[in-house]
Design an enzyme around this catalytic site. Structure first.
Site, PDB file in Angstrom:
ATOM      1  CB  SER A   1     -51.694  48.116  64.075  1.00 42.97           C
ATOM      2  OG  SER A   1     -51.980  49.484  64.015  1.00 42.97           O
TER       3      SER A   1
ATOM      4  NE  ARG B   1     -49.816  47.869  57.286  1.00 43.47           N
ATOM      5  CZ  ARG B   1     -50.262  48.772  56.393  1.00 43.47           C
ATOM      6  NH1 ARG B   1     -50.092  48.601  55.097  1.00 43.47           N
ATOM      7  NH2 ARG B   1     -50.851  49.869  56.811  1.00 43.47           N
TER       8      ARG B   1
ATOM      9  CD  GLU C   1     -50.221  45.783  60.729  1.00 40.78           C
ATOM     10  OE1 GLU C   1     -51.444  46.048  60.693  1.00 40.78           O
ATOM     11  OE2 GLU C   1     -49.333  46.634  60.589  1.00 40.78           O
TER      12      GLU C   1
HETATM   13  C1  LIG Z   1     -45.009  52.709  67.476  1.00 38.15           C
HETATM   14  C2  LIG Z   1     -45.112  51.858  66.238  1.00 38.15           C
HETATM   15  C3  LIG Z   1     -45.803  52.336  65.136  1.00 38.15           C
HETATM   16  C4  LIG Z   1     -45.898  51.559  63.977  1.00 38.15           C
HETATM   17  N1  LIG Z   1     -46.592  52.050  62.905  1.00 38.15           N
HETATM   18  C5  LIG Z   1     -46.663  51.313  61.773  1.00 38.15           C
HETATM   19  C6  LIG Z   1     -47.358  51.820  60.625  1.00 38.15           C
HETATM   20  O1  LIG Z   1     -47.878  52.932  60.623  1.00 38.15           O
HETATM   21  N2  LIG Z   1     -47.417  51.033  59.530  1.00 38.15           N
HETATM   22  C7  LIG Z   1     -46.831  49.794  59.477  1.00 38.15           C
HETATM   23  O2  LIG Z   1     -46.917  49.124  58.427  1.00 38.15           O
HETATM   24  N3  LIG Z   1     -46.187  49.289  60.548  1.00 38.15           N
HETATM   25  C8  LIG Z   1     -46.077  50.004  61.676  1.00 38.15           C
HETATM   26  N4  LIG Z   1     -45.406  49.506  62.761  1.00 38.15           N
HETATM   27  C9  LIG Z   1     -44.846  48.136  62.715  1.00 38.15           C
HETATM   28  C10 LIG Z   1     -43.385  48.035  62.244  1.00 38.15           C
HETATM   29  O3  LIG Z   1     -42.630  49.187  62.591  1.00 38.15           O
HETATM   30  C11 LIG Z   1     -43.284  47.821  60.750  1.00 38.15           C
HETATM   31  O4  LIG Z   1     -44.006  46.676  60.369  1.00 38.15           O
HETATM   32  C12 LIG Z   1     -41.822  47.673  60.301  1.00 38.15           C
HETATM   33  O5  LIG Z   1     -41.775  47.599  58.901  1.00 38.15           O
HETATM   34  C13 LIG Z   1     -41.136  46.418  60.868  1.00 38.15           C
HETATM   35  O6  LIG Z   1     -39.732  46.564  60.657  1.00 38.15           O
HETATM   36  P1  LIG Z   1     -38.678  45.867  61.628  1.00 38.15           P
HETATM   37  O7  LIG Z   1     -37.332  46.108  61.074  1.00 38.15           O
HETATM   38  O8  LIG Z   1     -38.900  46.306  63.015  1.00 38.15           O
HETATM   39  O9  LIG Z   1     -39.101  44.335  61.449  1.00 38.15           O
HETATM   40  P2  LIG Z   1     -38.965  43.165  62.531  1.00 38.15           P
HETATM   41  O10 LIG Z   1     -40.000  43.333  63.578  1.00 38.15           O
HETATM   42  O11 LIG Z   1     -37.563  43.015  62.952  1.00 38.15           O
HETATM   43  O12 LIG Z   1     -39.377  41.924  61.619  1.00 38.15           O
HETATM   44  C14 LIG Z   1     -40.720  41.798  61.170  1.00 38.15           C
HETATM   45  C15 LIG Z   1     -40.838  40.561  60.266  1.00 38.15           C
HETATM   46  O13 LIG Z   1     -40.095  40.799  59.070  1.00 38.15           O
HETATM   47  C16 LIG Z   1     -39.058  39.806  58.932  1.00 38.15           C
HETATM   48  N5  LIG Z   1     -37.884  40.511  58.419  1.00 38.15           N
HETATM   49  C17 LIG Z   1     -37.058  41.377  59.062  1.00 38.15           C
HETATM   50  N6  LIG Z   1     -36.146  41.860  58.221  1.00 38.15           N
HETATM   51  C18 LIG Z   1     -36.390  41.289  57.021  1.00 38.15           C
HETATM   52  C19 LIG Z   1     -35.768  41.382  55.742  1.00 38.15           C
HETATM   53  N7  LIG Z   1     -34.707  42.153  55.512  1.00 38.15           N
HETATM   54  N8  LIG Z   1     -36.275  40.643  54.721  1.00 38.15           N
HETATM   55  C20 LIG Z   1     -37.346  39.840  54.918  1.00 38.15           C
HETATM   56  N9  LIG Z   1     -37.979  39.711  56.095  1.00 38.15           N
HETATM   57  C21 LIG Z   1     -37.505  40.432  57.135  1.00 38.15           C
HETATM   58  C22 LIG Z   1     -38.849  39.232  60.321  1.00 38.15           C
HETATM   59  O14 LIG Z   1     -38.347  37.902  60.263  1.00 38.15           O
HETATM   60  C23 LIG Z   1     -40.256  39.297  60.883  1.00 38.15           C
HETATM   61  O15 LIG Z   1     -41.038  38.213  60.433  1.00 38.15           O
HETATM   62  C24 LIG Z   1     -45.289  50.269  63.934  1.00 38.15           C
HETATM   63  C25 LIG Z   1     -44.585  49.788  65.053  1.00 38.15           C
HETATM   64  C26 LIG Z   1     -44.488  50.582  66.197  1.00 38.15           C
HETATM   65  C27 LIG Z   1     -43.718  50.060  67.374  1.00 38.15           C
END
Ligand SMILES: Cc1cc2nc3c(=O)[nH]c(=O)nc-3n(C[C@H](O)[C@H](O)[C@H](O)COP(=O)(O)OP(=O)(O)OC[C@H]3O[C@@H](n4cnc5c(N)ncnc54)[C@H](O)[C@@H]3O)c2cc1C
Length: 294
Positions: A218, A167, A288
């Site tokens: 998580s 991660r 995380e």
């Molecule tokens: C129901 C559920 C299940 C999930 N299951 C998983 C799983 O199985 N595995 C897993 O790894 N995660 C999981 N997640 C967490 C999440 O979906 C992932 O970490 C996802 O990759 C985050 O993407 P986001 O666009 O929502 O990021 P955001 O929440 O919008 O941003 C997360 C971080 O990344 C930064 N960021 C956003 N975009 C960029 C970019 N383009 N470049 C650089 N930094 C950036 C933001 O500033 C912030 O610090 C889950 C979440 C939920 C709600």
């Protein structure tokens, strides 16, 4: 201090609640959804020039946003969703939905991303934090990445120039913003079988995760050789609440918003769990999710 002349949507005093999956947080001073990469770079440079605090978001599925709001500019990249398929590879902009990418790859018989079918984030954030599930992670499939550096330069990195860990990635360590990336996938997959695999994985998620309530996946990273959920459950936290924030009854590593939780309720639960797990098991749980301050 005039804002740049852009086509993308720009809002003032916008609720952060609408920008994250926990549905908490105060008001953002400004929110911008760039229509293309040039607009993103332009707004980024405006923020730098006028020293405006900047928060970059995708789907907000891995963040805890501040109740007191965010004084500055939030750039949400969800409109940056161009995609181009080749025979064995695909190139997407950072705002493309990871779930959609995983499904579409399977429909084309391209193996590799099925594990990501239930991860509700954008491709850009998933690369920056090396999202993963079931022992797979996105970094394994990345071919190259285009980023915007904190200095405002656009740079291209090959897979071999990036290090991916549990991660985390070197891109995130250097505070690079992912703009675009390509993935090299494995052709020859049997579409029907891959769709079946995706269906199974989605059903497993529904069974084991509290998807009926707002959550952010998580909350804690798994400590080496152990599972955060197991430790939290064993310590008796399942079902415990602070305000409307509750440790899920279904999965102890999830905190859900049962109605009107505030970010500070979620944060209090996080801190109380961390303190208790340290006392009971001598393990320092790290989050995380990213806790963003105002
Ligand atoms: C129901 C559920 C299940 C999930 N299951 C998983 C799983 O199985 N595995 C897993 O790894 N995660 C999981 N997640 C967490 C999440 O979906 C992932 O970490 C996802 O990759 C985050 O993407 P986001 O666009 O929502 O990021 P955001 O929440 O919008 O941003 C997360 C971080 O990344 C930064 N960021 C956003 N975009 C960029 C970019 N383009 N470049 C650089 N930094 C950036 C933001 O500033 C912030 O610090 C889950 C979440 C939920 C709600």
């Amino acid at each position: 201090m005039d804002l740049p002349d852009v086509k993308g949507r720009l809002e003032k005093n916008y609720p952060l609640k609408k920008l994250n999956t926990w549905k908490t947080g105060g008001q953002a001073e400004m929110v911008f959804w760039p229509e293309n990469l040039n607009e993103l770079a332009e707004m980024f440079s405006w923020c730098k020039t006028y020293r405006k605090p900047l928060l970059f978001l995708g789907h907000g599925s891995n963040v805890l946003l501040p109740d007191q709001g965010f004084q500055g500019m939030v750039i949400v990249n969800t409109q940056l969703d161009k995609i181009r398929w080749e025979k064995e590879s695909v190139r997407t902009e950072a705002g493309y939905s990871l779930m959609r990418l995983a499904r579409e790859a399977a429909e084309r018989g391209l193996n590799g991303l099925e594990f990501a079918c239930g991860i509700p984030g954008t491709v850009g954030a998933a690369i920056a934090i090396n999202a993963g599930a079931y022992g797979e992670e996105i970094g394994n499939w990345v071919q190259d990445v285009k980023v915007l550096t904190p200095e405002g330069e656009i740079r291209m990195f090959n897979r071999n120039d990036i290090s991916f860990g549990y991660r985390k990635s070197s891109l995130q360590d250097k505070k690079y913003i992912v703009l675009e990336s390509s993935f090299l996938l494995k052709p020859g997959g049997e579409g029907g079988l891959m769709k079946e695999k995706i269906k199974d994985l989605m059903e497993k998620r529904k069974r084991t995760q509290p998807l009926e309530y707002p959550n952010a996946g998580s909350v804690f990273r798994n400590p080496p050789g152990d599972s955060a959920g197991r430790l939290i459950e064993q310590a008796g936290w399942k079902g415990k609440c602070v305000g409307d924030a509750q440790v899920s009854e279904k999965h102890a590593n999830f905190i859900v918003n049962k109605g009107n939780a505030r970010s500070e309720d979620i944060l209090k639960l996080i801190q109380d769990i961390q303190a208790d797990i340290l006392i009971k098991f001598g393990v320092k749980l790290e989050t995380e999710i990213k806790v963003i301050t105002g």
